[in-house]
Design a protein around this motif. Structure first.
Motif, mmCIF file in Angstrom:
data_model
loop_
_atom_site.group_PDB
_atom_site.id
_atom_site.type_symbol
_atom_site.label_atom_id
_atom_site.label_comp_id
_atom_site.label_asym_id
_atom_site.label_seq_id
_atom_site.Cartn_x
_atom_site.Cartn_y
_atom_site.Cartn_z
ATOM 1 N N GLU A 72 7.704 -6.563 3.577
ATOM 2 C CA GLU A 72 8.843 -6.655 2.657
ATOM 3 C C GLU A 72 8.647 -5.778 1.439
ATOM 4 O OE1 GLU A 72 9.713 -10.699 1.635
ATOM 5 O OE2 GLU A 72 10.023 -11.220 3.740
ATOM 6 N N ALA A 73 7.402 -5.627 1.032
ATOM 7 C CA ALA A 73 7.109 -4.794 -0.129
ATOM 8 C C ALA A 73 7.273 -3.317 0.207
ATOM 9 C CB ALA A 73 5.692 -5.082 -0.627
ATOM 10 N N GLY A 74 7.538 -3.030 1.475
ATOM 11 C CA GLY A 74 7.797 -1.650 1.856
ATOM 12 C C GLY A 74 6.551 -0.796 1.891
ATOM 13 N N ALA A 75 5.426 -1.431 2.100
ATOM 14 C CA ALA A 75 4.188 -0.670 2.146
ATOM 15 C C ALA A 75 4.191 0.302 3.323
ATOM 16 C CB ALA A 75 2.987 -1.603 2.249
ATOM 17 N N GLY A 76 4.935 -0.037 4.352
ATOM 18 C CA GLY A 76 5.115 0.898 5.452
ATOM 19 C C GLY A 76 3.932 1.023 6.381
ATOM 20 N N LEU A 77 2.938 0.186 6.175
ATOM 21 C CA LEU A 77 1.778 0.248 7.048
ATOM 22 C C LEU A 77 1.883 -0.859 8.099
ATOM 23 C CD1 LEU A 77 -1.019 0.725 4.385
ATOM 24 C CD2 LEU A 77 -0.254 2.416 6.029
ATOM 25 N N PRO A 78 1.510 -0.576 9.316
ATOM 26 C CA PRO A 78 1.514 -1.631 10.318
ATOM 27 C C PRO A 78 0.515 -2.707 9.931
ATOM 28 C CG PRO A 78 0.397 0.314 11.164
ATOM 29 C CD PRO A 78 0.988 0.690 9.829
ATOM 30 N N SER A 79 0.916 -3.960 10.062
ATOM 31 C CA SER A 79 0.020 -5.031 9.670
ATOM 32 C C SER A 79 -0.558 -5.707 10.902
ATOM 33 C CB SER A 79 0.764 -6.042 8.811
ATOM 34 O OG SER A 79 1.840 -6.565 9.536
ATOM 35 N N GLY A 80 -1.637 -6.390 10.706
ATOM 36 C CA GLY A 80 -2.216 -7.177 11.773
ATOM 37 C C GLY A 80 -3.188 -6.420 12.646
ATOM 38 N N GLU A 81 -3.169 -5.104 12.543
ATOM 39 C CA GLU A 81 -4.052 -4.321 13.389
ATOM 40 C C GLU A 81 -5.292 -3.906 12.594
ATOM 41 O OE1 GLU A 81 -3.518 -0.251 15.909
ATOM 42 O OE2 GLU A 81 -1.735 -1.476 15.604
ATOM 43 N N ALA A 82 -6.441 -4.276 13.070
ATOM 44 C CA ALA A 82 -7.662 -3.921 12.359
ATOM 45 C C ALA A 82 -7.866 -2.408 12.404
ATOM 46 C CB ALA A 82 -8.857 -4.629 12.977
ATOM 47 N N TRP A 83 -8.515 -1.902 11.386
ATOM 48 C CA TRP A 83 -8.754 -0.469 11.321
ATOM 49 C C TRP A 83 -10.165 -0.235 10.783
ATOM 50 C CZ3 TRP A 83 -9.259 1.623 6.263
ATOM 51 C CH2 TRP A 83 -8.898 0.755 5.227
ATOM 52 N N THR A 84 -10.659 0.955 11.034
ATOM 53 C CA THR A 84 -12.029 1.282 10.640
ATOM 54 C C THR A 84 -12.014 2.288 9.493
ATOM 55 O OG1 THR A 84 -12.756 0.934 12.896
ATOM 56 C CG2 THR A 84 -14.233 2.166 11.465
ATOM 57 N N CYS A 85 -12.772 1.963 8.462
ATOM 58 C CA CYS A 85 -12.852 2.854 7.304
ATOM 59 C C CYS A 85 -13.520 4.164 7.686
ATOM 60 C CB CYS A 85 -13.641 2.171 6.190
ATOM 61 S SG CYS A 85 -13.888 3.223 4.750
ATOM 62 N N LYS A 86 -12.859 5.265 7.314
ATOM 63 C CA LYS A 86 -13.420 6.584 7.621
ATOM 64 C C LYS A 86 -14.605 6.914 6.728
ATOM 65 C CE LYS A 86 -9.350 8.901 9.512
ATOM 66 N NZ LYS A 86 -8.434 7.747 9.532
ATOM 67 N N HIS A 87 -14.700 6.189 5.618
ATOM 68 C CA HIS A 87 -15.757 6.488 4.658
ATOM 69 C C HIS A 87 -17.052 5.746 4.977
ATOM 70 C CE1 HIS A 87 -17.551 7.643 0.857
ATOM 71 N NE2 HIS A 87 -17.818 6.383 0.607
ATOM 72 N N CYS A 88 -16.962 4.428 5.173
ATOM 73 C CA CYS A 88 -18.190 3.649 5.352
ATOM 74 C C CYS A 88 -18.280 2.993 6.729
ATOM 75 C CB CYS A 88 -18.317 2.585 4.259
ATOM 76 S SG CYS A 88 -17.156 1.221 4.427
ATOM 77 N N GLY A 89 -17.199 3.108 7.533
ATOM 78 C CA GLY A 89 -17.255 2.577 8.880
ATOM 79 C C GLY A 89 -16.990 1.089 8.996
ATOM 80 N N GLU A 90 -16.655 0.448 7.871
ATOM 81 C CA GLU A 90 -16.382 -0.977 7.886
ATOM 82 C C GLU A 90 -15.075 -1.262 8.615
ATOM 83 O OE1 GLU A 90 -18.450 -3.331 6.574
ATOM 84 O OE2 GLU A 90 -17.085 -4.783 7.459
ATOM 85 N N THR A 91 -15.038 -2.371 9.351
ATOM 86 C CA THR A 91 -13.800 -2.798 9.981
ATOM 87 C C THR A 91 -13.002 -3.637 8.995
ATOM 88 O OG1 THR A 91 -14.839 -2.800 12.137
ATOM 89 C CG2 THR A 91 -12.805 -4.065 11.912
#
Ligand SMILES: [Zn+2]
Length: 111
Positions: A72-91
């Motif tokens: 609703e805030a219009g962040a425009g990012l898909p939610s609920g799907e885990a992602w991996t940080c490109k910097h430190c590799g954290e999920t």
């Protein structure tokens, strides 16, 4: 306590906290008191306001509310799907737009 949301600013965090509490989920905002010092501190997850649920049994419910709030805030990012940080590799959980560990953005602007 469990963190459900990393906010862009204190108003964002408190707005979500109100929504969660209206849904019967006790929640707290952490880190908003550091906001005024943000200019002097390195930009990390520790200097961003975050929203926590007090009772972990509410965690799944809270994530659904957070996902709706984010869309609703219009962040425009898909939610609920885990992602991996490109910097430190954290999920990271899908609702986070920045790595919870190092604060690296989920999406890097092109160019
Ligand atoms: Zn990271």
């Amino acid at each position: 306590m469990k963190r459900v949301y990393l906010a862009q600013n204190p108003a964002d965090a408190h707005l979500l906290r109100g929504i969660l509490e209206n849904a019967g989920i006790p929640a707290a905002v952490h880190g908003d008191f550091l906001w005024s010092a943000r200019g002097e501190l390195p930009l990390t997850v520790d200097t961003s306001p975050s929203v926590w649920v007090l009772n972990e049994t509410h965690y799944e419910n809270a994530l659904e509310i957070v996902a709706a709030f984010v869309s609703e805030a219009g962040a425009g990012l898909p939610s609920g799907e885990a992602w991996t940080c490109k910097h430190c590799g954290e999920t990271n959980e899908g609702q986070f737009t920045e790595c919870w560990r190092c604060g690296f953005p989920r999406k890097i602007p092109e160019g």
